[in-house]
Design a protein around this motif. Sequence first.
Motif, PDB file in Angstrom:
ATOM      1  N   ILE A   1      67.989  36.762  96.423  1.00 41.33           N
ATOM      2  CA  ILE A   1      67.356  37.050  95.087  1.00 41.33           C
ATOM      3  C   ILE A   1      68.483  37.640  93.962  1.00 41.33           C
ATOM      4  CG2 ILE A   1      65.040  37.542  96.100  1.00 41.33           C
ATOM      5  CD1 ILE A   1      65.558  40.717  95.390  1.00 41.33           C
ATOM      6  N   SER A   2      69.644  38.023  94.797  1.00 38.43           N
ATOM      7  CA  SER A   2      70.576  38.602  94.039  1.00 38.43           C
ATOM      8  C   SER A   2      71.303  37.850  92.831  1.00 38.43           C
ATOM      9  CB  SER A   2      71.741  39.356  94.800  1.00 38.43           C
ATOM     10  OG  SER A   2      72.788  39.929  94.078  1.00 38.43           O
ATOM     11  N   HIS A   3      71.691  38.155  91.610  1.00 32.47           N
ATOM     12  CA  HIS A   3      72.360  37.211  90.656  1.00 32.47           C
ATOM     13  C   HIS A   3      73.617  38.123  90.284  1.00 32.47           C
ATOM     14  CE1 HIS A   3      68.684  35.174  90.657  1.00 32.47           C
ATOM     15  NE2 HIS A   3      69.279  34.282  89.668  1.00 32.47           N
ATOM     16  N   TRP A   4      74.538  37.447  89.665  1.00 32.78           N
ATOM     17  CA  TRP A   4      75.949  38.109  89.183  1.00 32.78           C
ATOM     18  C   TRP A   4      75.625  39.039  87.931  1.00 32.78           C
ATOM     19  CZ3 TRP A   4      76.934  37.190  83.819  1.00 32.78           C
ATOM     20  CH2 TRP A   4      78.099  37.537  83.411  1.00 32.78           C
ATOM     21  N   ALA A   5      74.608  38.715  87.287  1.00 28.79           N
ATOM     22  CA  ALA A   5      74.015  39.896  86.289  1.00 28.79           C
ATOM     23  C   ALA A   5      72.839  40.263  86.888  1.00 28.79           C
ATOM     24  CB  ALA A   5      73.545  39.066  84.910  1.00 28.79           C
TER      25      ALA A   5
ATOM     26  N   GLY B   1      73.834  31.959  91.212  1.00 28.35           N
ATOM     27  CA  GLY B   1      72.982  32.940  90.308  1.00 28.35           C
ATOM     28  C   GLY B   1      73.824  33.295  89.389  1.00 28.35           C
ATOM     29  N   HIS B   2      74.670  32.496  88.848  1.00 27.33           N
ATOM     30  CA  HIS B   2      75.528  33.182  87.797  1.00 27.33           C
ATOM     31  C   HIS B   2      75.036  32.937  86.161  1.00 27.33           C
ATOM     32  CE1 HIS B   2      79.366  33.882  85.745  1.00 27.33           C
ATOM     33  NE2 HIS B   2      80.012  34.359  87.176  1.00 27.33           N
ATOM     34  N   THR B   3      73.655  32.600  86.161  1.00 25.56           N
ATOM     35  CA  THR B   3      73.111  32.493  84.819  1.00 25.56           C
ATOM     36  C   THR B   3      72.922  34.047  84.099  1.00 25.56           C
ATOM     37  OG1 THR B   3      71.229  31.994  83.410  1.00 25.56           O
ATOM     38  CG2 THR B   3      70.855  32.668  85.788  1.00 25.56           C
ATOM     39  N   SER B   4      73.117  33.883  83.031  1.00 26.32           N
ATOM     40  CA  SER B   4      72.860  35.522  82.130  1.00 26.32           C
ATOM     41  C   SER B   4      71.334  35.327  81.467  1.00 26.32           C
ATOM     42  CB  SER B   4      73.890  35.687  80.976  1.00 26.32           C
ATOM     43  OG  SER B   4      73.612  34.807  80.211  1.00 26.32           O
ATOM     44  N   ASN B   5      70.771  34.416  81.794  1.00 19.24           N
ATOM     45  CA  ASN B   5      69.369  34.178  81.318  1.00 19.24           C
ATOM     46  C   ASN B   5      68.593  34.804  81.971  1.00 19.24           C
ATOM     47  OD1 ASN B   5      69.886  33.518  78.464  1.00 19.24           O
ATOM     48  ND2 ASN B   5      70.126  31.224  79.090  1.00 19.24           N
TER      49      ASN B   5
ATOM     50  N   ALA C   1      67.057  29.690  97.548  1.00 21.76           N
ATOM     51  CA  ALA C   1      68.416  30.131  97.511  1.00 21.76           C
ATOM     52  C   ALA C   1      69.086  28.690  98.277  1.00 21.76           C
ATOM     53  CB  ALA C   1      68.819  31.370  98.226  1.00 21.76           C
ATOM     54  N   MET C   2      69.990  28.001  97.771  1.00 17.49           N
ATOM     55  CA  MET C   2      70.462  26.733  98.123  1.00 17.49           C
ATOM     56  C   MET C   2      71.670  26.789  99.159  1.00 17.49           C
ATOM     57  SD  MET C   2      68.423  24.605  97.161  1.00 17.49           S
ATOM     58  CE  MET C   2      69.145  23.241  97.195  1.00 17.49           C
TER      59      MET C   2
ATOM     60  N   THR D   1      83.092  39.997  91.630  1.00 20.25           N
ATOM     61  CA  THR D   1      81.820  40.163  91.305  1.00 20.25           C
ATOM     62  C   THR D   1      81.360  40.733  89.931  1.00 20.25           C
ATOM     63  OG1 THR D   1      81.859  42.305  92.145  1.00 20.25           O
ATOM     64  CG2 THR D   1      81.494  40.442  93.728  1.00 20.25           C
ATOM     65  N   GLY D   2      80.126  40.477  89.570  1.00 21.43           N
ATOM     66  CA  GLY D   2      79.477  41.210  88.289  1.00 21.43           C
ATOM     67  C   GLY D   2      78.696  42.569  88.908  1.00 21.43           C
TER      68      GLY D   2
END
Length: 490
Positions: free
Chosen positions: A65-69, A108-112, A124-125, A330-331
Amino acid sequence: MRQSLATATYCAALLAAALPCAAEFQRAPRATADYTSTCKEIRAAVSSASAVSFPGSDTLYSKDISHWASSSTMQAACSVEPGTPEDVATILQILAKNKTPFAVKGAGHTSNPGFSSTPGVQIAMYRFNEVKYDPVANIAEVGAGLIWDDVYEALEPYAVSVVGGRVTGVGVAGFTLGGGYSWKTNQFGLTIDNLSGFELVLPNGTVASVTQDSYPDLFFGLKGGFNNFGIVTKFNLTTHPQTEVWGGIITITEDQLDKVNAATVKFAQTVTDPKAQVLPTYNFVLGEPGVSLLLFYDDPTPPEGLFDDYLAIPYSTKDVKTRHTPANATGGQRAIFNTVSLLQYTDTIMAAILNETKFWGERLSLEGGDFISYDVEPFLPTIFSHASKGSSAYPPSRNTGLLPLNIYYAWGSSLVDEAMHDAARQSAAHLTQVALQEGQDIAGAALYSNYAIFSTPLERIYGDNVAKLKVLKAQYDPKNVMGLTGGWKF
């Protein structure tokens, strides 16, 4: 974070220190039901090649579930790592039957927020993680769960690379399905211009090999059209010979930024060597503006004098040399992107970008803004000429090359989300007006979807292609299964 641009990934063979109307974009719906029963049904139906995880059960769930943002991360009822295309098909059928919201995440690098996260089932792929190189066809088969760093590393022994991401940690899937601007774009076009096929799981469960010959309509739609037509599990990318490259990063302080402006205008307006690129990022951090300047040349040594104006500027730190290995970063903060499409970088535009960096940096730091950044990306005006007109969903027109300025803000507290989003919109609107007032015809210029803020109208990204894409979506997803997930929706 922009620090990741500041330590950028120049490819492994490439670098070494490297308002849609609300109906047209869609965040994943907020939790309104218990989706656990769907999760259990998926767990019982998929093969041993896949895994289903629940909150608190293991470390896979947190990773999935983790994302860059952090603002793009949502607590899902469960996460699923499918291991085969057939399991992806099974999962889609169960989600469709139960009408359970879901999300599909590459890296998971989207900011939206909500574009690749959900309160329902997080797909998650990561298990689609192979790179297979065919030296006869000059094709790399690349799994949808990889980041570009891994792709470059896998191809390095063959002295080839692909047209991929410039920033470390960025995933193959979202980057490619949105278009893909690369260090190699001046030479070969966008990433989508260097695709020969996709492996796609359609909403009806069919596993399709999508090429120009087999599904010309889907081949068009997937090149810029994201997840509207199913879930992509593999990309076939054209490879290009790769040597070591020259490049790196220089950090420059506030008192020298006028020189950076002048060097950038000169570079953008006079350098025509397609192997040369620069990426000055104007950052407001720790109370003052500065520039993290990325230089790149796609050979071990650049021609004499090409970057001299930049190299003559006094600097704070410098790491520029021949290199070939990527770095990772990382973010972790809340973040948003927005964008303006320009036709050229001029003295007026560069002065306005520096002014916006200072203006919003000073104001948003009072609101908790930690990092305010404007990424200047000069490309040659010929970048859209590497593929035929009408060959892809994005860009809607290839008559004129567009320069995507990336606005990027990072902060810590969810309490100021709205203020940050509004500021990013206001800044983009102001810079658009500056460009229009100096005669740049960008009023209807297509915006790059991987930078565009979530409230951007579809027509500003896809132009006249919107109607065609809606018809295509209805044809291949008549039950609107992919409408259960977030993102740009036709």
